[in-house]
Design a protein around this motif. Sequence first.
Motif, PDB file in Angstrom:
ATOM      1  N   PHE A  10      -8.209  12.634  21.531  1.00 65.70           N
ATOM      2  CA  PHE A  10      -7.371  11.699  20.784  1.00 65.70           C
ATOM      3  C   PHE A  10      -6.596  10.797  21.737  1.00 65.70           C
ATOM      4  O   PHE A  10      -6.461   9.606  21.491  1.00 65.70           O
ATOM      5  CB  PHE A  10      -6.410  12.417  19.835  1.00 65.70           C
ATOM      6  CG  PHE A  10      -5.620  11.456  19.007  1.00 65.70           C
ATOM      7  CD1 PHE A  10      -6.197  10.817  17.921  1.00 65.70           C
ATOM      8  CD2 PHE A  10      -4.307  11.146  19.330  1.00 65.70           C
ATOM      9  CE1 PHE A  10      -5.494   9.884  17.173  1.00 65.70           C
ATOM     10  CE2 PHE A  10      -3.581  10.225  18.584  1.00 65.70           C
ATOM     11  CZ  PHE A  10      -4.188   9.596  17.502  1.00 65.70           C
ATOM     12  N   LEU A  13      -8.905   8.181  22.900  1.00 59.35           N
ATOM     13  CA  LEU A  13      -9.094   7.199  21.828  1.00 59.35           C
ATOM     14  C   LEU A  13      -7.887   6.270  21.734  1.00 59.35           C
ATOM     15  O   LEU A  13      -8.039   5.046  21.631  1.00 59.35           O
ATOM     16  CB  LEU A  13      -9.314   7.901  20.493  1.00 59.35           C
ATOM     17  CG  LEU A  13      -9.437   6.989  19.269  1.00 59.35           C
ATOM     18  CD1 LEU A  13     -10.676   6.108  19.380  1.00 59.35           C
ATOM     19  CD2 LEU A  13      -9.476   7.826  17.993  1.00 59.35           C
ATOM     20  N   LEU A  14      -6.693   6.842  21.795  1.00 60.46           N
ATOM     21  CA  LEU A  14      -5.468   6.052  21.732  1.00 60.46           C
ATOM     22  C   LEU A  14      -5.404   5.052  22.886  1.00 60.46           C
ATOM     23  O   LEU A  14      -5.053   3.886  22.700  1.00 60.46           O
ATOM     24  CB  LEU A  14      -4.262   6.993  21.765  1.00 60.46           C
ATOM     25  CG  LEU A  14      -2.933   6.516  21.217  1.00 60.46           C
ATOM     26  CD1 LEU A  14      -3.061   6.073  19.771  1.00 60.46           C
ATOM     27  CD2 LEU A  14      -1.902   7.634  21.341  1.00 60.46           C
ATOM     28  N   VAL A  17      -8.122   2.253  22.279  1.00 58.51           N
ATOM     29  CA  VAL A  17      -7.732   1.357  21.184  1.00 58.51           C
ATOM     30  C   VAL A  17      -6.580   0.461  21.624  1.00 58.51           C
ATOM     31  O   VAL A  17      -6.585  -0.748  21.360  1.00 58.51           O
ATOM     32  CB  VAL A  17      -7.383   2.163  19.916  1.00 58.51           C
ATOM     33  CG1 VAL A  17      -6.683   1.297  18.882  1.00 58.51           C
ATOM     34  CG2 VAL A  17      -8.641   2.777  19.325  1.00 58.51           C
ATOM     35  N   HIS A  18      -5.604   1.022  22.315  1.00 53.57           N
ATOM     36  CA  HIS A  18      -4.466   0.214  22.748  1.00 53.57           C
ATOM     37  C   HIS A  18      -4.895  -0.831  23.781  1.00 53.57           C
ATOM     38  O   HIS A  18      -4.478  -1.993  23.702  1.00 53.57           O
ATOM     39  CB  HIS A  18      -3.349   1.099  23.296  1.00 53.57           C
ATOM     40  CG  HIS A  18      -2.089   0.356  23.565  1.00 53.57           C
ATOM     41  ND1 HIS A  18      -1.392  -0.313  22.568  1.00 53.57           N
ATOM     42  CD2 HIS A  18      -1.400   0.121  24.702  1.00 53.57           C
ATOM     43  CE1 HIS A  18      -0.335  -0.901  23.084  1.00 53.57           C
ATOM     44  NE2 HIS A  18      -0.310  -0.660  24.394  1.00 53.57           N
ATOM     45  N   LEU A  37      -4.741  -0.643  12.182  1.00 55.84           N
ATOM     46  CA  LEU A  37      -5.490   0.478  12.737  1.00 55.84           C
ATOM     47  C   LEU A  37      -4.721   1.118  13.888  1.00 55.84           C
ATOM     48  O   LEU A  37      -4.605   2.342  13.966  1.00 55.84           O
ATOM     49  CB  LEU A  37      -6.874   0.027  13.204  1.00 55.84           C
ATOM     50  CG  LEU A  37      -7.746   1.111  13.841  1.00 55.84           C
ATOM     51  CD1 LEU A  37      -7.991   2.254  12.873  1.00 55.84           C
ATOM     52  CD2 LEU A  37      -9.059   0.517  14.307  1.00 55.84           C
ATOM     53  N   CYS A  38      -4.181   0.288  14.757  1.00 54.37           N
ATOM     54  CA  CYS A  38      -3.381   0.803  15.876  1.00 54.37           C
ATOM     55  C   CYS A  38      -2.177   1.584  15.363  1.00 54.37           C
ATOM     56  O   CYS A  38      -1.856   2.661  15.887  1.00 54.37           O
ATOM     57  CB  CYS A  38      -2.928  -0.341  16.786  1.00 54.37           C
ATOM     58  SG  CYS A  38      -4.262  -1.075  17.746  1.00 54.37           S
ATOM     59  N   LYS A  40      -1.861   3.169  12.504  1.00 47.16           N
ATOM     60  CA  LYS A  40      -2.318   4.445  11.945  1.00 47.16           C
ATOM     61  C   LYS A  40      -2.538   5.476  13.042  1.00 47.16           C
ATOM     62  O   LYS A  40      -2.149   6.641  12.915  1.00 47.16           O
ATOM     63  CB  LYS A  40      -3.625   4.258  11.161  1.00 47.16           C
ATOM     64  CG  LYS A  40      -3.465   3.688   9.790  1.00 47.16           C
ATOM     65  CD  LYS A  40      -4.821   3.628   9.105  1.00 47.16           C
ATOM     66  CE  LYS A  40      -4.703   3.051   7.714  1.00 47.16           C
ATOM     67  NZ  LYS A  40      -6.004   3.023   7.021  1.00 47.16           N
ATOM     68  N   LEU A  41      -3.175   5.057  14.109  1.00 48.51           N
ATOM     69  CA  LEU A  41      -3.440   5.985  15.203  1.00 48.51           C
ATOM     70  C   LEU A  41      -2.157   6.415  15.904  1.00 48.51           C
ATOM     71  O   LEU A  41      -1.992   7.590  16.246  1.00 48.51           O
ATOM     72  CB  LEU A  41      -4.426   5.366  16.201  1.00 48.51           C
ATOM     73  CG  LEU A  41      -5.855   5.186  15.684  1.00 48.51           C
ATOM     74  CD1 LEU A  41      -6.691   4.394  16.672  1.00 48.51           C
ATOM     75  CD2 LEU A  41      -6.496   6.537  15.398  1.00 48.51           C
ATOM     76  N   ARG A  42      -1.246   5.461  16.119  1.00 48.27           N
ATOM     77  CA  ARG A  42       0.031   5.809  16.748  1.00 48.27           C
ATOM     78  C   ARG A  42       0.820   6.795  15.888  1.00 48.27           C
ATOM     79  O   ARG A  42       1.494   7.682  16.399  1.00 48.27           O
ATOM     80  CB  ARG A  42       0.855   4.560  17.035  1.00 48.27           C
ATOM     81  CG  ARG A  42       0.321   3.750  18.203  1.00 48.27           C
ATOM     82  CD  ARG A  42       1.299   2.689  18.660  1.00 48.27           C
ATOM     83  NE  ARG A  42       1.684   1.756  17.618  1.00 48.27           N
ATOM     84  CZ  ARG A  42       1.095   0.563  17.403  1.00 48.27           C
ATOM     85  NH1 ARG A  42       0.102   0.162  18.173  1.00 48.27           N
ATOM     86  NH2 ARG A  42       1.525  -0.220  16.449  1.00 48.27           N
ATOM     87  N   LEU A  44      -0.315   9.151  14.131  1.00 45.40           N
ATOM     88  CA  LEU A  44      -0.897  10.483  14.286  1.00 45.40           C
ATOM     89  C   LEU A  44      -0.613  11.097  15.660  1.00 45.40           C
ATOM     90  O   LEU A  44      -0.792  12.298  15.859  1.00 45.40           O
ATOM     91  CB  LEU A  44      -2.420  10.407  14.096  1.00 45.40           C
ATOM     92  CG  LEU A  44      -2.929  10.010  12.723  1.00 45.40           C
ATOM     93  CD1 LEU A  44      -4.441   9.794  12.769  1.00 45.40           C
ATOM     94  CD2 LEU A  44      -2.567  11.072  11.703  1.00 45.40           C
ATOM     95  N   ALA A  45      -0.169  10.289  16.596  1.00 47.87           N
ATOM     96  CA  ALA A  45      -0.016  10.732  17.986  1.00 47.87           C
ATOM     97  C   ALA A  45       0.858  11.981  18.149  1.00 47.87           C
ATOM     98  O   ALA A  45       0.442  12.921  18.834  1.00 47.87           O
ATOM     99  CB  ALA A  45       0.499   9.581  18.854  1.00 47.87           C
TER     100      ALA A  45
END
Length: 148
Positions: A10, A13-14, A17-18, A37-38, A40-42, A44-45
Amino acid sequence: MKINFTNKEFRTLLELVHVGAMVAEAAEASEEGHDELCAKLRALAPELGCADCVEKFDDEIVPSEGFEFELHEKILDPYADTVFWNELALQLATRDLGRSNPELVEADDFSPQIIEAMAPLMQRYSLEFAENGLENLELVGGGKNKRG
């Protein structure tokens, strides 16, 4: 849809994506949906073991200063250096080829013939820059903005 990631996967992936978002934004090529999208991922971090990658700022989860510094140091700065040196070698090789073979370069396409002719020129510049950086590069003859 459900996807399982390890904490390490993850984080990778982060990072990707960043970095991709930063490059797209710098190139003014960011499209609708990138920011969402960014975000959403942040969000979940923290629960996926990457709390150090994000921080809260004005009710928004953003990349942390340390995370951005790490990405610059590890990925973005080396990438920018590579792009700089490659682009400089390409521009100088194109210039040199245009001087010796103007009709070949005028077509402004990178046909196999042009690529083959430019390869040794680019190689020469790439080796020079790898060994000496800009040390031996000098502007000769002034130019349009010549100062008296």
